[in-house]
Design a protein around this motif. Sequence first.
Motif, mmCIF file in Angstrom:
data_model
loop_
_atom_site.group_PDB
_atom_site.id
_atom_site.type_symbol
_atom_site.label_atom_id
_atom_site.label_comp_id
_atom_site.label_asym_id
_atom_site.label_seq_id
_atom_site.Cartn_x
_atom_site.Cartn_y
_atom_site.Cartn_z
ATOM 1 N N UNK A 11 0.843 -1.193 0.000
ATOM 2 C CA UNK A 11 0.000 0.000 0.000
ATOM 3 C C UNK A 11 0.880 1.245 0.000
ATOM 4 N N UNK A 12 0.386 2.253 -0.676
ATOM 5 C CA UNK A 12 1.001 3.570 -0.501
ATOM 6 C C UNK A 12 0.125 4.299 0.514
ATOM 7 N N UNK A 13 0.715 4.585 1.688
ATOM 8 C CA UNK A 13 -0.082 5.142 2.773
ATOM 9 C C UNK A 13 -0.190 6.655 2.692
ATOM 10 N N UNK A 14 0.850 7.300 2.186
ATOM 11 C CA UNK A 14 0.806 8.754 2.159
ATOM 12 C C UNK A 14 1.714 9.287 1.073
ATOM 13 N N UNK A 15 1.268 10.355 0.419
ATOM 14 C CA UNK A 15 2.179 11.108 -0.459
ATOM 15 C C UNK A 15 1.778 12.566 -0.328
ATOM 16 N N UNK A 16 2.753 13.430 -0.226
ATOM 17 C CA UNK A 16 2.459 14.856 -0.094
ATOM 18 C C UNK A 16 3.627 15.662 -0.657
ATOM 19 N N UNK A 17 3.269 16.701 -1.413
ATOM 20 C CA UNK A 17 4.259 17.643 -1.925
ATOM 21 C C UNK A 17 3.862 19.033 -1.434
ATOM 22 N N UNK A 51 -3.472 2.102 -3.794
ATOM 23 C CA UNK A 51 -3.644 3.436 -3.207
ATOM 24 C C UNK A 51 -5.128 3.643 -2.936
ATOM 25 N N UNK A 52 -5.425 4.135 -1.737
ATOM 26 C CA UNK A 52 -6.814 4.489 -1.406
ATOM 27 C C UNK A 52 -6.866 6.000 -1.264
ATOM 28 N N UNK A 53 -7.840 6.614 -1.939
ATOM 29 C CA UNK A 53 -7.937 8.069 -1.836
ATOM 30 C C UNK A 53 -9.395 8.491 -1.825
ATOM 31 N N UNK A 91 -11.815 0.178 -7.832
ATOM 32 C CA UNK A 91 -12.977 0.015 -6.969
ATOM 33 C C UNK A 91 -13.344 1.282 -6.236
ATOM 34 N N UNK A 92 -14.503 1.224 -5.609
ATOM 35 C CA UNK A 92 -14.995 2.393 -4.872
ATOM 36 C C UNK A 92 -15.933 1.915 -3.766
#
Length: 160
Positions: free
Chosen positions: A79-85, A116-118, A140-141
């Motif tokens: 999983x990608x838990x977080x990304x921030x720029x 990735x969940x967003x 999915x959603x």
Amino acid sequence: MGNLKIRASLRRDRKAIHEMLEQCSAFTAEEVRVALEILADGLAGGLDGDYPHFTAELEGRVCGYVCVGKTPLTHGTWHEYWICVHPDAQGKGVGLALQTQAEVFVRSRGGERLVIETSGRSAYARTRRFYRQAGYRRVGLIRDFYRPGDDCVFFCKELA
Ligand SMILES: CC(C)(COP(=O)(O)OP(=O)(O)OC[C@H]1O[C@@H](n2cnc3c(N)ncnc32)[C@H](O)[C@@H]1OP(=O)(O)O)[C@@H](O)C(=O)NCCC(=O)NCCS
């Protein structure tokens, strides 16, 4: 773009990461708190721990980070838990460079796919476009997942 470097996150990045989480205005206070807890775990465990973190530096200044982790009880799903720029550095390819580093790292650890969940809210439309441009497929959603009117959208990229 200037001199961009991606490296494993370090304790000295903590203040800059806290600032970008606050200033990008994408995250609630609770989400910022959770992101910082995961960062603390990630810094303690390093790249071999449960939450490897990578930091982007542009011209020597911390401007973004990403956190991934192997999904428990799966063979090769991460999983990608977080990304921030940081908002001042967005739209310059920093996010894509972090995303690429996350994928290279996950592959190097035998990972087969990255999930990735967003949020499905309109405020996240650019974020969802970013994932699609990076080669992620919407898979999915779940309606009202986060709260009423705030769906969870699942993205996935096969890395094999
Ligand atoms: C989503 C996010 C991580 C993307 O990071 P970013 O650094 O802005 O992304 P990039 O610059 O790599 O790509 C984004 C855009 O810049 C463009 N771009 C890519 N390289 C570029 C470059 N060298 N110069 C200018 N623009 C560039 C991309 O085409 C893309 O265009 P778009 O606006 O049509 O989508 C960042 O916007 C962010 O932190 N958002 C708030 C937090 C968030 O939503 N996190 C995810 C929660 S699930």
